[in-house]
Write a protein that holds these residues in place. Structure first.
Motif: not given
Length: 147
Positions: A49-75
């Motif tokens: 929970x703290x990590x997801x909040x810190x991620x949003x504060x640092x990036x302006x994006x929700x962690x799970x929303x970002x993860x979902x957008x990144x899942x479509x492309x493997x690197x």
């Protein structure tokens, strides 16, 4: 003595998340109070929970929303969670990781595949070119097994 990152990567902190924030993306000395200084940024391992909040504060994006957008492309996200290889321009120096969000999932034989082989680290990265990509691998002391 092990570090929080080593514990996370060994599958010992399944309720936590790891965040890497590159200095080139966010420069805030206060972040070091919450994480570990690495060559080009700060790596933070905290409860989910703290990590997801810190991620949003640092990036302006929700962690799970970002993860979902990144899942479509493997690197490739490196084992230390502080670098990667952008699938849009492999090997190009102009493509640097800005941030990484990662979590580990417990072994699940019912799912099969790499999930049946052991705990799985899911890592999501954003490149300086704007590309978001994902990687996952088994927590293993020997050779890392990619999906």
């Amino acid at each position: 003595m092990t570090t929080p990152r080593e514990e996370f990567l060994a599958g010992e902190r399944l309720d936590d998340v790891a965040l890497y924030l590159a200095d080139s993306y966010v420069s805030d000395d206060r972040l070091e109070r919450f994480g570990t200084r690495v060559d080009d940024g700060v790596l933070i391992v905290v409860d989910g929970e703290r990590g997801r909040n810190a991620f949003r504060a640092a990036t302006g994006t929700g962690a799970m929303e970002f993860a979902q957008s990144a899942m479509g492309l493997e690197g490739i996200v490196d084992d230390e969670l502080t670098d990667g290889q952008c699938p849009e321009a492999p090997g190009d120096d102009d493509h640097e990781v800005q941030f990484v969000f990662a979590f580990a999932e417990e072994r699940n034989e019912d799912v099969g595949g790499i999930y049946a082989e052991g705990d799985v680290v899911h890592a999501y990265a954003r490149c300086s070119c704007g590309t978001a990509y994902s990687d996952r691998w088994n927590v293993a002391p020997a050779e890392r097994q990619r999906s």
